[in-house]
Design a protein around this motif. Structure first.
Motif, PDB file in Angstrom:
ATOM      1  N   MET A  14      46.161  10.282 -43.672  1.00  0.00           N
ATOM      2  CA  MET A  14      45.344   9.332 -44.415  1.00  0.00           C
ATOM      3  C   MET A  14      44.182  10.014 -45.113  1.00  0.00           C
ATOM      4  O   MET A  14      43.838   9.670 -46.235  1.00  0.00           O
ATOM      5  CB  MET A  14      44.828   8.230 -43.489  1.00  0.00           C
ATOM      6  CG  MET A  14      45.799   7.069 -43.389  1.00  0.00           C
ATOM      7  SD  MET A  14      45.267   5.818 -42.236  1.00  0.00           S
ATOM      8  CE  MET A  14      43.599   5.555 -42.712  1.00  0.00           C
ATOM      9  N   LEU A  15      43.607  11.011 -44.436  1.00  0.00           N
ATOM     10  CA  LEU A  15      42.428  11.677 -44.997  1.00  0.00           C
ATOM     11  C   LEU A  15      42.719  12.422 -46.293  1.00  0.00           C
ATOM     12  O   LEU A  15      41.877  12.480 -47.179  1.00  0.00           O
ATOM     13  CB  LEU A  15      41.844  12.662 -43.979  1.00  0.00           C
ATOM     14  CG  LEU A  15      40.889  12.040 -42.970  1.00  0.00           C
ATOM     15  CD1 LEU A  15      40.286  13.121 -42.109  1.00  0.00           C
ATOM     16  CD2 LEU A  15      39.785  11.270 -43.684  1.00  0.00           C
ATOM     17  N   ILE A  16      43.928  12.992 -46.414  1.00  0.00           N
ATOM     18  CA  ILE A  16      44.206  13.726 -47.649  1.00  0.00           C
ATOM     19  C   ILE A  16      44.768  12.795 -48.723  1.00  0.00           C
ATOM     20  O   ILE A  16      45.249  13.245 -49.754  1.00  0.00           O
ATOM     21  CB  ILE A  16      45.147  14.923 -47.425  1.00  0.00           C
ATOM     22  CG1 ILE A  16      46.502  14.469 -46.876  1.00  0.00           C
ATOM     23  CG2 ILE A  16      44.524  15.944 -46.506  1.00  0.00           C
ATOM     24  CD1 ILE A  16      47.543  15.559 -46.991  1.00  0.00           C
ATOM     25  N   GLY A  17      44.698  11.499 -48.494  1.00  0.00           N
ATOM     26  CA  GLY A  17      45.022  10.565 -49.570  1.00  0.00           C
ATOM     27  C   GLY A  17      46.474  10.133 -49.638  1.00  0.00           C
ATOM     28  O   GLY A  17      46.904   9.580 -50.643  1.00  0.00           O
ATOM     29  N   VAL A  18      47.239  10.382 -48.578  1.00  0.00           N
ATOM     30  CA  VAL A  18      48.598   9.843 -48.536  1.00  0.00           C
ATOM     31  C   VAL A  18      48.477   8.328 -48.342  1.00  0.00           C
ATOM     32  O   VAL A  18      47.656   7.880 -47.540  1.00  0.00           O
ATOM     33  CB  VAL A  18      49.387  10.477 -47.365  1.00  0.00           C
ATOM     34  CG1 VAL A  18      50.760   9.843 -47.225  1.00  0.00           C
ATOM     35  CG2 VAL A  18      49.514  11.975 -47.562  1.00  0.00           C
ATOM     36  N   PRO A  19      49.264   7.519 -49.073  1.00  0.00           N
ATOM     37  CA  PRO A  19      49.145   6.069 -48.909  1.00  0.00           C
ATOM     38  C   PRO A  19      49.238   5.639 -47.439  1.00  0.00           C
ATOM     39  O   PRO A  19      49.959   6.269 -46.671  1.00  0.00           O
ATOM     40  CB  PRO A  19      50.334   5.530 -49.699  1.00  0.00           C
ATOM     41  CG  PRO A  19      50.631   6.567 -50.707  1.00  0.00           C
ATOM     42  CD  PRO A  19      50.233   7.877 -50.095  1.00  0.00           C
ATOM     43  N   ILE A  20      48.495   4.584 -47.086  1.00  0.00           N
ATOM     44  CA  ILE A  20      48.440   4.123 -45.702  1.00  0.00           C
ATOM     45  C   ILE A  20      49.834   3.885 -45.131  1.00  0.00           C
ATOM     46  O   ILE A  20      50.160   4.317 -44.021  1.00  0.00           O
ATOM     47  CB  ILE A  20      47.593   2.841 -45.598  1.00  0.00           C
ATOM     48  CG1 ILE A  20      46.123   3.180 -45.873  1.00  0.00           C
ATOM     49  CG2 ILE A  20      47.737   2.192 -44.229  1.00  0.00           C
ATOM     50  CD1 ILE A  20      45.192   1.993 -45.804  1.00  0.00           C
ATOM     51  N   PHE A 329      38.468   1.421 -41.595  1.00  0.00           N
ATOM     52  CA  PHE A 329      39.346   2.483 -42.091  1.00  0.00           C
ATOM     53  C   PHE A 329      40.739   2.029 -42.499  1.00  0.00           C
ATOM     54  O   PHE A 329      41.484   2.773 -43.092  1.00  0.00           O
ATOM     55  CB  PHE A 329      39.500   3.576 -41.025  1.00  0.00           C
ATOM     56  CG  PHE A 329      38.245   4.356 -40.816  1.00  0.00           C
ATOM     57  CD1 PHE A 329      37.920   5.381 -41.688  1.00  0.00           C
ATOM     58  CD2 PHE A 329      37.382   4.057 -39.788  1.00  0.00           C
ATOM     59  CE1 PHE A 329      36.757   6.104 -41.521  1.00  0.00           C
ATOM     60  CE2 PHE A 329      36.214   4.771 -39.607  1.00  0.00           C
ATOM     61  CZ  PHE A 329      35.901   5.794 -40.484  1.00  0.00           C
ATOM     62  N   GLU A 331      43.911  -1.182 -43.315  1.00  0.00           N
ATOM     63  CA  GLU A 331      44.238  -2.447 -43.942  1.00  0.00           C
ATOM     64  C   GLU A 331      44.430  -3.478 -42.816  1.00  0.00           C
ATOM     65  O   GLU A 331      45.027  -3.158 -41.790  1.00  0.00           O
ATOM     66  CB  GLU A 331      45.520  -2.223 -44.742  1.00  0.00           C
ATOM     67  CG  GLU A 331      45.744  -3.129 -45.880  1.00  0.00           C
ATOM     68  CD  GLU A 331      46.387  -4.394 -45.413  1.00  0.00           C
ATOM     69  OE1 GLU A 331      46.255  -5.403 -46.102  1.00  0.00           O
ATOM     70  OE2 GLU A 331      47.006  -4.368 -44.324  1.00  0.00           O
ATOM     71  N   PRO A 373      34.837   2.827 -45.540  1.00  0.00           N
ATOM     72  CA  PRO A 373      35.372   3.170 -46.858  1.00  0.00           C
ATOM     73  C   PRO A 373      36.503   2.263 -47.351  1.00  0.00           C
ATOM     74  O   PRO A 373      36.709   2.185 -48.553  1.00  0.00           O
ATOM     75  CB  PRO A 373      35.889   4.601 -46.650  1.00  0.00           C
ATOM     76  CG  PRO A 373      36.220   4.680 -45.211  1.00  0.00           C
ATOM     77  CD  PRO A 373      35.260   3.792 -44.514  1.00  0.00           C
ATOM     78  N   VAL A 374      37.275   1.644 -46.430  1.00  0.00           N
ATOM     79  CA  VAL A 374      38.364   0.796 -46.910  1.00  0.00           C
ATOM     80  C   VAL A 374      37.951  -0.666 -46.791  1.00  0.00           C
ATOM     81  O   VAL A 374      38.354  -1.354 -45.868  1.00  0.00           O
ATOM     82  CB  VAL A 374      39.672   1.034 -46.116  1.00  0.00           C
ATOM     83  CG1 VAL A 374      40.830   0.291 -46.755  1.00  0.00           C
ATOM     84  CG2 VAL A 374      39.992   2.509 -46.077  1.00  0.00           C
ATOM     85  N   LEU A 376      38.360  -3.789 -48.927  1.00  0.00           N
ATOM     86  CA  LEU A 376      38.973  -4.249 -50.185  1.00  0.00           C
ATOM     87  C   LEU A 376      38.060  -5.182 -50.971  1.00  0.00           C
ATOM     88  O   LEU A 376      38.000  -5.124 -52.183  1.00  0.00           O
ATOM     89  CB  LEU A 376      40.303  -4.945 -49.879  1.00  0.00           C
ATOM     90  CG  LEU A 376      41.424  -4.011 -49.454  1.00  0.00           C
ATOM     91  CD1 LEU A 376      42.675  -4.791 -49.124  1.00  0.00           C
ATOM     92  CD2 LEU A 376      41.714  -3.019 -50.561  1.00  0.00           C
ATOM     93  N   PHE A 379      35.661  -3.389 -53.240  1.00  0.00           N
ATOM     94  CA  PHE A 379      36.255  -2.849 -54.459  1.00  0.00           C
ATOM     95  C   PHE A 379      36.525  -3.952 -55.471  1.00  0.00           C
ATOM     96  O   PHE A 379      36.301  -3.789 -56.660  1.00  0.00           O
ATOM     97  CB  PHE A 379      37.547  -2.098 -54.132  1.00  0.00           C
ATOM     98  CG  PHE A 379      37.313  -0.865 -53.320  1.00  0.00           C
ATOM     99  CD1 PHE A 379      36.752   0.253 -53.908  1.00  0.00           C
ATOM    100  CD2 PHE A 379      37.622  -0.829 -51.979  1.00  0.00           C
ATOM    101  CE1 PHE A 379      36.506   1.394 -53.163  1.00  0.00           C
ATOM    102  CE2 PHE A 379      37.376   0.310 -51.226  1.00  0.00           C
ATOM    103  CZ  PHE A 379      36.821   1.420 -51.807  1.00  0.00           C
ATOM    104  N   VAL A 380      37.009  -5.084 -54.975  1.00  0.00           N
ATOM    105  CA  VAL A 380      37.293  -6.189 -55.897  1.00  0.00           C
ATOM    106  C   VAL A 380      36.004  -6.668 -56.540  1.00  0.00           C
ATOM    107  O   VAL A 380      35.946  -6.878 -57.749  1.00  0.00           O
ATOM    108  CB  VAL A 380      37.992  -7.356 -55.169  1.00  0.00           C
ATOM    109  CG1 VAL A 380      38.282  -8.485 -56.134  1.00  0.00           C
ATOM    110  CG2 VAL A 380      39.282  -6.895 -54.537  1.00  0.00           C
TER     111      VAL A 380
END
Lengths: 426, 214
Positions: A14-20, A329, A331, A373-374, A376, A379-380
């Motif tokens: 997750m940290l290197i940006g691979v989708p959850i 962290f 969803e 950081p996560v 949603l 961000f919206v």
């Protein structure tokens, strides 16, 4: 060892940006391949089984209904109705925005969708009337979280599927807490509005109020179809969701006429994309949870916690802390699927009501939606206002305290959640 | 080649729209039929003792609808099959439109060069995942193929379990291809990361349309 590998792999990915979804699925798959005698074919079966959950089928239907209502002008009419109802109070537009969020939450099952639908119109309206933008953004960002507490709720559907509880009962249990949180937000806004001398709208005449109510009625009656249909036993929640989707489409195209038939495929595709994304996370989270179960993790943790002889209130405190951290962290649906199998058996041993536990988890997920950081909702809100995410975080932070107090209340007063379903004899 | 790809993109979107629409309609019609016969029995009851003919007429319609409802037991099985197709067929579309959410806050703090390298690693990992599951699901489907298991309630249409399950390897293979495309774009410096999106962008797209409608 296995469990360490599982979680380290998950976080590293997750940290290197691979989708959850891919992180969950790959961490689970690698653990099965390295440490378990199961064949890789069982991975595919596990993922496929997600689609055989009849309850989860409600998710694409609710998302479709939400998409039609957002594009089809239902949100705008709800906001007009809310402003006509409470606009004359000091801070009326902000209180109206909370009311609009509550109404929209009662039609849609998703928090980000509620923020987008209400926020895009309400925040601009508040700024025009002289409210600070950060004030409006903070309110809608928080009130939007009601989307998953006031039924219908996608997160509740997921909890019900994970723990085999009744979706209808959970929905009813969310009604009182949802109304309470909405009212608490309104009262807080009123106090601030009086202190800061925020503007009020001229009082709408009874005629105007009736007219806005009449226009919003087609949207509002969907609430009766969903909750009435489920409560009376006419529909299962999944069926109610399908009826809601077709009804929302009909209202958008033939009654409000804000949308033409030619625009439908675009809206359906958008809802389809959201469903796919969410179901893919859910499928992979189920695979991950399956690994946890085959490794007997829930049993081990249950034994460990029981040995510690925690009292229920201490256990619930721990639950809240774990969920708040996880919520920042991950969803929401994924958290429910991973943590429910672990927390549920312990809660049962301690005599905590499964429906009450569900509502606690949902309120925690609400807070998770506005913590970085996560988050949603952050961000919206940032996207609909054009404010940087960091400013939105600062704007939402004071209201976060209110939500945390509310969480404590919900956690330690089970009657708030359980009274209504009990009174209805569910 | 370019035209072919564009055509495929359109077909992909069309299939997703079709699957979700049909799935919703099948469930909707099933619910309506299942609740409708009661209405006719209630109306029939109202005329009980006053006019046998009218009662019989409404009962007749009610019976007919019950018959329809019983014939439609395939409805649920059909919705589930379409649901499976929607999820797995749509995977590749999710990759193409950057629909799968992830956490890129930390990666964005690093230098441009590091981001590029991490992007390649993340993309390779995704390729590994899609490849692994393509193979795993292909094994599973070939095993099903040998046994020719019938799909429950969908026998009458000649649908076998492997017809439904086929979408799993198909979906993951398509996903693999889309990740290869992304890898090529990253290597050519046309893109830095996987282009992760979140629900935010989608929700806003819908809200924007709403605004334009005003």
């Amino acid at each position: 060892m296995t469990i360490l590998f599982l979680f380290v792999a998950l976080f590293a990915l997750m940290l290197i940006g691979v989708p959850i979804a891919v992180s969950l699925g790959l961490a689970g798959s690698l653990t099965i391949i390295l440490f378990s005698p199961d064949s890789v074919g069982s991975l595919a079966i596990k993922l496929f089984e997600t689609s055989e959950h009849y309850t989860l089928m409600a998710i694409p239907f609710f998302l479709l209904a939400g998409a039609f209502m957002t594009t089809g002008g239902v949100a705008r009419r709800l906001i007009d109705f809310a402003n006509a109802s409470v606009g004359h109070i000091r801070g009326g537009l902000a209180i109206g925005a909370v009311m609009a969020c509550m109404l929209f939450a009662a039609l849609s099952g998703s928090s980000p969708a509620t923020v987008a639908a209400v926020g895009s119109i309400a925040i601009a309206g508040m700024v025009r009337s002289g409210y600070p933008q950060a004030f409006g953004a903070g309110i809608v960002c928080n009130a939007g979280t009601l989307g998953i507490l006031i039924p219908p709720s996608i997160v509740m559907v997921v909890y019900a599927a994970a723990t085999e509880q009744s979706v209808g009962k959970l929905f009813m249990a969310g009604v009182v807490p949802g109304l309470m949180l909405g009212l608490a937000l309104m009262v807080a806004i009123y106090i601030i509005a009086v202190k800061k001398n925020l503007p009020a709208l001229p009082r709408a005449s009874f005629r105007q109020w009736l007219s806005t109510g009449h226009k919003a009625m087609w949207g509002l009656s969907l609430m009766i179809i969903i909750l009435g249909g489920i409560y009376s036993g006419m529909f299962t929640p999944t069926e109610a969701a399908a009826v809601a989707a077709v009804y929302a489409w009909f209202v958008a195209v033939f009654i409000y006429k804000d949308m033409t038939l030619r625009e439908c495929p675009k809206v359906i595709l958008e809802a389809g994309k959201l469903s796919i994304m969410l179901m893919f996370i859910i499928a992979n989270a189920m695979l991950f949870a399956h690994v946890l179960t085959t490794e007997q993790i829930p049993q081990a943790i249950t034994a460990w916690v029981t040995a510690m002889e925690l009292s229920p209130w201490m256990f619930l405190l721990v639950v809240n802390i774990v969920l708040l951290i996880a919520g920042a962290f991950m969803e929401p649906s994924a958290i429910i699927l991973i943590l429910a199998p672990i927390l549920f058996p312990i809660a049962m041993q301690l005599g905590i009501d499964p429906i009450h536990l569900g509502i606690i988890m949902v309120v925690n997920m609400e807070i998770g939606l506005i913590t970085p950081p996560v988050g949603l909702n952050l961000f919206v809100t940032s996207a609909v206002t054009g404010m940087p995410v960091t400013s939105v975080m600062r704007a939402a932070a004071p209201w976060l305290m209110l939500l945390l107090c509310f969480l404590v209340l919900i956690t330690y007063v089970p009657a708030i959640s359980l009274a209504l379903p009990e009174w209805l004899g569910m | 080649m370019h035209a072919l790809r564009l055509a495929w993109d359109h077909i992909e979107e069309g299939v997703i729209v079709l699957l979700l629409s049909v799935m919703t309609l099948v469930t909707f019609i099933y619910v309506i039929i299942n609740n409708l016969y009661n209405v006719f029995f209630i109306i029939g009851d109202q005329f009980e003792g006053r006019s046998e003919g009218i009662t019989a007429f409404f009962y007749g319609i009610g019976d007919f609808i019950i018959g329809l409802a019983q014939d439609m037991t395939w409805g649920n099985a059909m919705s589930k099959a379409l649901f499976a197709w929607l999820i797995f067929f749509g995977l590749a579309y999710g990759v193409r439109t950057a629909g799968h959410i992830g956490v890129d806050a930390l990666v964005k703090l690093t230098s441009q060069r590091t981001q590029w390298v991490i992007g390649i690693i993340a993309c390779l990992i995704c390729l590994g995942y899609a490849g692994l599951l393509s193979i795993a699901s292909f094994d599973w489907v070939s095993a099903l193929l040998g046994t020719a298991v019938h799909a429950e309630d969908l026998d009458q249409f000649g649908i076998r379990q492997w017809h439904i399950a086929l979408v799993v390897p198909l979906g993951f293979a398509m996903m693999f291809i889309r990740f290869v495309e992304i890898l090529i774009r990253i290597l050519r410096h046309e893109q830095t990361g996987l282009g992760l999106a979140d629900e935010a962008a989608d929700a806003i797209k819908l809200a924007d349309e709403e605004e334009r409608n005003q």
